[in-house]
Design a protein around this motif. Sequence first.
Motif, PDB file in Angstrom:
ATOM      1  N   ASN A  85       0.808  -1.215   0.000  1.00 62.84           N
ATOM      2  CA  ASN A  85       0.000   0.000   0.000  1.00 62.84           C
ATOM      3  C   ASN A  85       0.845   1.270   0.000  1.00 62.84           C
ATOM      4  O   ASN A  85       0.335   2.347  -0.333  1.00 62.84           O
ATOM      5  CB  ASN A  85      -0.923   0.004   1.220  1.00 62.84           C
ATOM      6  CG  ASN A  85      -1.926  -1.140   1.180  1.00 62.84           C
ATOM      7  OD1 ASN A  85      -2.300  -1.616   0.106  1.00 62.84           O
ATOM      8  ND2 ASN A  85      -2.353  -1.605   2.346  1.00 62.84           N
ATOM      9  N   ALA A  86       2.111   1.179   0.342  1.00 57.99           N
ATOM     10  CA  ALA A  86       2.979   2.356   0.353  1.00 57.99           C
ATOM     11  C   ALA A  86       3.160   2.933  -1.047  1.00 57.99           C
ATOM     12  O   ALA A  86       3.547   4.100  -1.197  1.00 57.99           O
ATOM     13  CB  ALA A  86       4.336   1.989   0.956  1.00 57.99           C
ATOM     14  N   TYR A  87       2.886   2.145  -2.072  1.00 63.60           N
ATOM     15  CA  TYR A  87       3.032   2.617  -3.455  1.00 63.60           C
ATOM     16  C   TYR A  87       1.776   3.327  -3.992  1.00 63.60           C
ATOM     17  O   TYR A  87       1.798   3.829  -5.124  1.00 63.60           O
ATOM     18  CB  TYR A  87       3.323   1.428  -4.376  1.00 63.60           C
ATOM     19  CG  TYR A  87       4.704   0.840  -4.244  1.00 63.60           C
ATOM     20  CD1 TYR A  87       5.793   1.442  -4.861  1.00 63.60           C
ATOM     21  CD2 TYR A  87       4.913  -0.336  -3.529  1.00 63.60           C
ATOM     22  CE1 TYR A  87       7.063   0.905  -4.763  1.00 63.60           C
ATOM     23  CE2 TYR A  87       6.171  -0.890  -3.417  1.00 63.60           C
ATOM     24  CZ  TYR A  87       7.243  -0.258  -4.023  1.00 63.60           C
ATOM     25  OH  TYR A  87       8.505  -0.801  -3.918  1.00 63.60           O
ATOM     26  N   VAL A  88       0.700   3.388  -3.230  1.00 64.37           N
ATOM     27  CA  VAL A  88      -0.591   3.811  -3.774  1.00 64.37           C
ATOM     28  C   VAL A  88      -0.680   5.315  -4.024  1.00 64.37           C
ATOM     29  O   VAL A  88      -1.189   5.750  -5.070  1.00 64.37           O
ATOM     30  CB  VAL A  88      -1.727   3.362  -2.831  1.00 64.37           C
ATOM     31  CG1 VAL A  88      -3.048   4.022  -3.222  1.00 64.37           C
ATOM     32  CG2 VAL A  88      -1.861   1.842  -2.859  1.00 64.37           C
ATOM     33  N   GLN A  89      -0.188   6.125  -3.088  1.00 61.88           N
ATOM     34  CA  GLN A  89      -0.454   7.558  -3.175  1.00 61.88           C
ATOM     35  C   GLN A  89      -0.027   8.194  -4.504  1.00 61.88           C
ATOM     36  O   GLN A  89      -0.777   9.004  -5.072  1.00 61.88           O
ATOM     37  CB  GLN A  89       0.202   8.292  -1.997  1.00 61.88           C
ATOM     38  CG  GLN A  89      -0.311   9.710  -1.791  1.00 61.88           C
ATOM     39  CD  GLN A  89      -1.816   9.770  -1.560  1.00 61.88           C
ATOM     40  OE1 GLN A  89      -2.388   8.947  -0.852  1.00 61.88           O
ATOM     41  NE2 GLN A  89      -2.468  10.739  -2.195  1.00 61.88           N
ATOM     42  N   PRO A  90       1.145   7.900  -5.066  1.00 62.13           N
ATOM     43  CA  PRO A  90       1.501   8.487  -6.369  1.00 62.13           C
ATOM     44  C   PRO A  90       0.559   8.097  -7.508  1.00 62.13           C
ATOM     45  O   PRO A  90       0.504   8.795  -8.516  1.00 62.13           O
ATOM     46  CB  PRO A  90       2.921   7.943  -6.615  1.00 62.13           C
ATOM     47  CG  PRO A  90       3.463   7.670  -5.249  1.00 62.13           C
ATOM     48  CD  PRO A  90       2.284   7.182  -4.477  1.00 62.13           C
ATOM     49  N   PHE A 149      -1.277   6.500   5.154  1.00 62.79           N
ATOM     50  CA  PHE A 149      -0.263   7.462   5.560  1.00 62.79           C
ATOM     51  C   PHE A 149       0.565   6.931   6.724  1.00 62.79           C
ATOM     52  O   PHE A 149       1.683   7.374   6.948  1.00 62.79           O
ATOM     53  CB  PHE A 149      -0.930   8.789   5.942  1.00 62.79           C
ATOM     54  CG  PHE A 149      -1.673   9.421   4.798  1.00 62.79           C
ATOM     55  CD1 PHE A 149      -0.985  10.094   3.791  1.00 62.79           C
ATOM     56  CD2 PHE A 149      -3.046   9.330   4.707  1.00 62.79           C
ATOM     57  CE1 PHE A 149      -1.666  10.660   2.721  1.00 62.79           C
ATOM     58  CE2 PHE A 149      -3.735   9.899   3.645  1.00 62.79           C
ATOM     59  CZ  PHE A 149      -3.048  10.570   2.653  1.00 62.79           C
ATOM     60  N   ILE A 150      -0.019   5.995   7.453  1.00 63.92           N
ATOM     61  CA  ILE A 150       0.703   5.284   8.507  1.00 63.92           C
ATOM     62  C   ILE A 150       0.770   3.821   8.082  1.00 63.92           C
ATOM     63  O   ILE A 150      -0.256   3.212   7.756  1.00 63.92           O
ATOM     64  CB  ILE A 150      -0.010   5.424   9.864  1.00 63.92           C
ATOM     65  CG1 ILE A 150      -0.110   6.905  10.254  1.00 63.92           C
ATOM     66  CG2 ILE A 150       0.711   4.616  10.927  1.00 63.92           C
ATOM     67  CD1 ILE A 150      -0.899   7.135  11.516  1.00 63.92           C
ATOM     68  N   LYS A 151       1.968   3.270   8.066  1.00 64.51           N
ATOM     69  CA  LYS A 151       2.152   1.914   7.573  1.00 64.51           C
ATOM     70  C   LYS A 151       1.273   0.924   8.332  1.00 64.51           C
ATOM     71  O   LYS A 151       1.239   0.903   9.563  1.00 64.51           O
ATOM     72  CB  LYS A 151       3.622   1.511   7.701  1.00 64.51           C
ATOM     73  CG  LYS A 151       3.937   0.185   7.017  1.00 64.51           C
ATOM     74  CD  LYS A 151       5.426  -0.098   7.040  1.00 64.51           C
ATOM     75  CE  LYS A 151       5.744  -1.399   6.304  1.00 64.51           C
ATOM     76  NZ  LYS A 151       7.197  -1.674   6.276  1.00 64.51           N
TER      77      LYS A 151
END
Length: 557
Positions: free
Chosen positions: A133-138, A285-287
């Motif tokens: 999920n860390a890749y989602v924001q871009p 936004f928080i892992k």
Amino acid sequence: MHYQNVSAASMNQSLLEDPSYIIQLDTGRNNLATLDQQLPNLMGANLYKAGMNVTLTPDVHRGSIEITNPTQKNVGGRIWLDGEGFSVGSDDNAMVTWKYEDNGTAIPLELTCPFNVPTGVGVSYLWNCTFENAYVQPLLTPVVGRPIIHYDDASDKLPIPDWRRVSPSRAKNVWAAFGAGGGTALMKQVFTITKKNRRHTFIHNVFRTTMLTVPGVPFARTEINDIIKRTWSLNVTEQQAPLIGRLTDSIMAAQATNQSFMFGVNDGSDLTATQVSWEFLMPEFIKGDPEYSLMRISLSNITLIRSETLPQEVKPYGTCDYSFSNLAYGGVVTETDCATGSKVPNPHFFGQIDTSAVLILYGLGDGRSNISAKALEQEPYVWNVENSERIDDLLIARAFIVAVDPAQVTLTSGRLKPAISQLQMFLVLLSAFLAVVAWLLLTIFSTSHWSSSLLQNLLAPMDMGSGRKMNPGYINPVPDIKLQVIGASKVVTVDNAIFRLEPDSAVPFENPGYAPQQHQQLSPQHQQYAPQQYQGQGPVVVQAQEISQAPPYYKNG
């Protein structure tokens, strides 16, 4: 109202000084009947001055199309326009994303999810990834479906490729905000790309629909499967494609493991470039703590509709230290993209990008619902699909009027024209005939008393012995009517004759200036001017006598 077809070029003087190049239509289910009837008028809104009864038509002579052979391989679906690598394609970086390590290092996703160039399946390339999920924001930040312009192979093969996007204006186009992230909507635009003196015109369609849910309330499998089936095709048979089931399985598996997923295809033909993607995204936004879950389906299609050679090469709008392009909106150049340029070897002027006309259609559904039928309402969606070609034709007509060539567009112009029917003509002639008959009957059978005006009716009883006869008709000499003073009295004279009203019993001449019942005795000097009293029997009558000369005391006024 009289309607006729005219060339849009003949109406140029009636265009607004700054016609809007953006239209928005609410395609909610309650508006579909109105849209069916008024679509040409709505598509032509804010184009011509007030009072001009002009309607767009889909009759547009698009002209010829010219393409070349590809100059590169394995680069996705593109429309190739010259031998130097000039081409237009879908946003083949739409799946590019990255995450940041704790030390600030950016890790691109493509290291673990590379593009695949399959063989034998009829597409240029595809991607299929389940990722953190860390890749989602871009992936949620950019506007979906932006076309990419590759001006030549040299700039395309630089370590950092120097190509350009057709991006919405942040100041003028709501799609700059609405086109990013989630939501259910459809955007259509006509844009032109000019390199030197070669100009090419394209029609571009972007569709996006989303479903959203909150942590702890996962998507139901039936809802995921339903929205994939309905956007896949309106044909029930085609909705049974095996890939639909596999996509549903992949999304449900990613949701079960608290991960994100995307699958996409980039393809093209000689005249089109297409890209479609299915994404299940869980931004955080928080892992380990997702904010929400988003199911997003997007489709982009670009089609070349016209190629032409201009009399002169396009000129740069300004100067720049980098390679740059002019930016125009609705046929008017307003700026360049110099501010977003980068330092490259041999910087030069690329050409011009003109976003000629934009249409944003909303009301297709609530993209924040976790129910497929609400996120994408079937009736508005079907209406948009079935009317897509009709809407495209009208949008192309609008774009040609403001930015390409209005002489190639046919309009319907309405002008007020008095309607004359056979019944109306008969009634008009009948009234004229009856008027003539009535006048003749009055002339032959009626006396002048009844065939004249109100003034004639008042004067008809006064036969003053002048020998003048009152002939029938309305046009007669106007009598000379005056107010004269005789002694202490004021009398009205008509053609030098005085008259007064008396009862049937003769009474002496009364002076209205004296008290009642007192009668004035006229002197011998004035008796010759006094009227003779009427001695007959009957009601009140008018008694008149002609005055041969004015009394001596009246001669001086």
